[in-house]
Structure formats: C-alpha cells, structure tokens
Design a protein around this motif. Sequence first.
Motif, PDB file in Angstrom:
ATOM      1  N   LYS A 141      -6.416   0.368  -7.647  1.00 16.49           N
ATOM      2  CA  LYS A 141      -6.757   1.701  -7.145  1.00 16.49           C
ATOM      3  C   LYS A 141      -8.165   2.147  -7.549  1.00 16.49           C
ATOM      4  CE  LYS A 141      -1.990   3.435  -6.995  1.00 16.49           C
ATOM      5  NZ  LYS A 141      -1.976   3.595  -5.534  1.00 16.49           N
ATOM      6  N   PHE A 281      -7.934   8.352  -8.769  1.00 17.30           N
ATOM      7  CA  PHE A 281      -6.616   8.356  -8.137  1.00 17.30           C
ATOM      8  C   PHE A 281      -5.645   9.261  -8.888  1.00 17.30           C
ATOM      9  CE2 PHE A 281      -5.253   5.190 -11.235  1.00 17.30           C
ATOM     10  CZ  PHE A 281      -3.870   5.336 -11.300  1.00 17.30           C
ATOM     11  N   PHE A 447      -8.645   6.906  -4.088  1.00 13.62           N
ATOM     12  CA  PHE A 447      -8.597   5.561  -4.677  1.00 13.62           C
ATOM     13  C   PHE A 447      -9.346   4.558  -3.818  1.00 13.62           C
ATOM     14  CE2 PHE A 447      -4.580   6.226  -2.368  1.00 13.62           C
ATOM     15  CZ  PHE A 447      -4.512   5.119  -1.527  1.00 13.62           C
TER      16      PHE A 447
END
Length: 564
Positions: A141, A281, A447
């Motif tokens: 991510k 994220f 992300f």
Amino acid sequence: MSKYIVDQQYEKYTFEDQAVWRYIMRQLKFFLKDHAHPSYVKGLEKTGITINEIPRISEMDQKMRSIGWGAVSVNGFIPPVPFMEFQAKGYLPIASDLRTIEHIAYTPAPDIVHEAAGHAPLLVEEEFTRYLREYASIASKAIINKEDVDLYLAIRKLSDIKENPDTPPEEIKKAEQHFFDVKNNMGSPSEASQLTRMTWWTSEYGLIGDMKNPKIYGAGLLSSIGEARECLKPHVKKIFLTVDCVNYGYDITEPQPQLFVTPNFSHLLDVLYEFRDQMAFVVGGIEGLKKAQKAQTITTVELDSGLQISGRLVRFDEFRDQVAFIKFQSGCQLSYGNQQLQGHGNDYHKEGYSTPLGRLEGSHKPLYKMTSDERQRLGLRINQEVSLKFQSGFLLKGTLKDILFVDEKPVVLTFNPCLVKRGDELIYDPSWGPFDLGLGEKVVSVFGGPADREAYKEENEFKPVLAPIKELTAEKKKDDAFYKKVRQLRSEKKKSHWSSLTEEYFQDFSHLWLPGLELVELAYELDIEESQRQAFEKKLKTLPFSKESKKYLEDGLLIANQKL
C-alpha cells in the motif's frame, strides 16, 4: 501473479555451477552455524536446501508446505509490488540464476544463493514470518515515487550487466554512472523507499539478540560469507532497531557502515506498526493527497463512501480543511472493495477523471447517505435535468442517466450532457460526453497502485524473459567436463580414481582453483594417504591464481576436512 513465474530450467546449471554452489554453502554453513540465529541450520533442512546440489525450486516448494510457505521461480529482479504480493500470500519468489565463479563471494543481482539459502531458512521462525507477511501487506500500500521506479530499473540493469561475464567494461561503467545519477537525484524518500530501507536493515541485513554479541538473520548476510564475517567486527557500528532506521540510506555497492540489532523477532512488528501508522493509507486526508500528487505515479484515493479512484493525481482543492475536488491524469479506474466497477476501467477513463466532493448547499448529509426520497427531492431522477450546488462552490448542471449502487448505496451518478464549473473555471464541458460524479465527503485512505491491480491495464506490462542457457566455448566445455569427473568421484567414491584425476588436473586444468580445492576435500572424504594429500595440496598452493582466487582457495582449504 502467474506472469512473473518462470521455469527454473535446471538443465542450465553447469557442473561448475554446482561446484560454485557447494563452495558457497560449505563456507556459509561452517561460519553461520555459530554466528547465525539458531534457526538457520535447521531451516536449511526444513526448506530443502542441501550443500552438495543446487536446489530444485519445485522440491523446495513441496518441502516448505510443512512450514506454511511455498516457493516460485522468478527471473531476477521483479517489480517490488508483485514481490510483496507473493510474500504476503506465503510464497518465496526465488531468482533461479546463480552467480558466476568470478562473483562467488557476492553479487548485487538476485540469485538462488541469496533467495534460497539466504531467505528460506529463517522462514521456520513463526514470529519472523509474521513480520514478513505483515510487512508485505503494508508495503503493497506504500506510495512509490517516479524516482523509485527509475532507481529500480537502474539497479536491475546494473545487476544484470555486472553478472554477465561478456559485458564490455565501458558498458558496465555507463550503467554504473546511470545508477549513480538516478540515485543522486532521488529527492526526499517516498513511503516505498523508506519501507525498502526498513527491509534492508531487517530481513536483508538484520542482526538479532544482544547488542554486544548479536547473531545474523538478514538474508543479505546469510548469503555472503565475506559480509557475514565482516558485519560482526567492531568497526561496523551496531544500532538498536527503531523506526528511525528508515532515515538511513544504503549503498548496494559498498559494505554497510552500520547495522541494526533487534532484541527479538516480535520487536520487528512493533517497529513496522509504528511506521504504518504514519502512512497515507492510514491517515488519508490532505496529507495523503499531498504524497500522492508528489509521487507522479498511480495511486488510489478511497472515499468514505467506499469508492476508490485510481490514477495519477494532478490536482486537489480544499474547502474548510476538507477535500473539495480531485483530478487525475489519463488512465483512471473506479473501484469498490478493490474490485473494479463494471464499465469504469482505465480503458474507459483513458482521458482522466475528476469530481467534486463534499456536501451540497443546505444539506446535512453527503449524497451517498441520502435515501431515495431525499435524492428525488433534490431532483435526482433518471432522465431529468438537475442543478447541484456544492458547499465548496462547485456547480453541476446535467441530465441524470444512471445511478451506480454498491452495497445498497449510491457511489457514482452519471450525467449526460453535463456542465461542471466553479465560478468562471470550466471543469467539464457538455460536449465531452458522460460525466461520472463520484460520491463521497472525506478521503479516508490514499495508497500506492491501482485498487484492482489485476483489472488495471498497465501501459508497460512486465514480461519476464527466460535467461538463455549458457553457450559454453570449447575450452569451457572441456573445463566443465572435468568438473563433472570430480563430481562423479564424490558420488561414486572410487578411491582409485583420485590419483588419476589429480594428475589430469595438473596437466590440463591447473588454471581452475575450485576443482583443485574439491580434490583436497575428496582426499579427506576418501581417506587418501596423508602424504599424497599433503603433496597435492602443497603443489596446489604454488599455482599462479589471481589474488582473489588464492583467498577463496585458502578459505576452502581451512575447512577442507570438515563434514558439513
């Protein structure tokens, strides 16, 4: 993921390759049995790694099932994201190439020594594998900058060129200069490069245990006898592992001036989670969008409605500390729950994507939370023209054509024709065709990469290429045939053949140090008379090998009588 997997081509390994593997593994096991984490030696056995033969990755895969892992053969450097995906799913990607005898001590290119003998043994440690899987999940991510991609490509090219013995020196010099040019223009590190530093100082070059007498667990050290020996010496600074390790860069072409020591494997997770909590994220919002815009790579913006928008973020507007508008460059994808929404792939949104966000004027809730009756009171009926004014000042006028629902809530409203503007600024012209309004009020996550990686059509799709099987010259074929004879002697154990092979060695193959060493080892194994062995060894030491080869030979002779 299957596109990254290649056949190991076991037949490509020469008898010299087998001897190189055996030399490295004897050196490593002799030193590391006392200086590596205690799991190292038992891990070799449990993952199907032996000293005398290059492992077959398919057999390693079967053997590793007992510890909850598998193994796949890949071609050298694969991109970071799929590497992490393999790891997160419990598969160890193994580069099947083997370093050449010229680089027997170390190679910057991924090879089967590093990937198999370095990474596999410690997978028997449950707490360590938990860290690896968590790391892979989190790293997948991470936002990667354009500079990171350029550096990855430069490293891969340099590694491949250096490992190829036929590469002209000027080409190596050119690749090295390109690598340093890219490296020196990296700017501030991205999330991805910071996490790469973390894995470098842990699973690649990590030490564990007592600060004054640590043990080795990093694969880079477990697969390089020279670095393994040097890293424990006092001149290499030892630092207690904290999240601050991500601020330490590294040079793959030089020995590391410092290494980090973790007290135990569970501490790795503490450090990882501390970094995770700072990532885009997790924090989302304006801070996350700033990272995405700076990256100039494909990132995903996730809204509180669950809608995910993937592409190269080029603009976002703020209103009262919230995001009011986002705009992406060409090739965008709309998803929900990491699944691409039907009809909203990057082939459809090939010209880019933008949308206002937030609440409408006079509204006490965002559009995606409104009931059917509430939407109809706003005039949101199929084939009906409507005007929507956002609190941020964006105005939308158009005819509603479709409402896309996911989990019984609206996430995309499609208008055609449609006009979107803010004051005098035109955002979307009616002549441009259908406009898809993404519903959401807040950016909850940002992300790296597209939300649905499988569905996203990459511009430059990775195509693994099988390395060509070595075409040996006539001289090399002759050398390899002698390596074969030495190997056969080890398996057949015909004591009477040792003397004839030593004579043949001095007559035709005394330019090769490694089979000479193996004949000394075989003298011990076959219980050859000591005077004969000593005479052979004495003459072997007088041969005019290079300085490096003499050092390798000396190291081998020191443990020639050891059964490992």
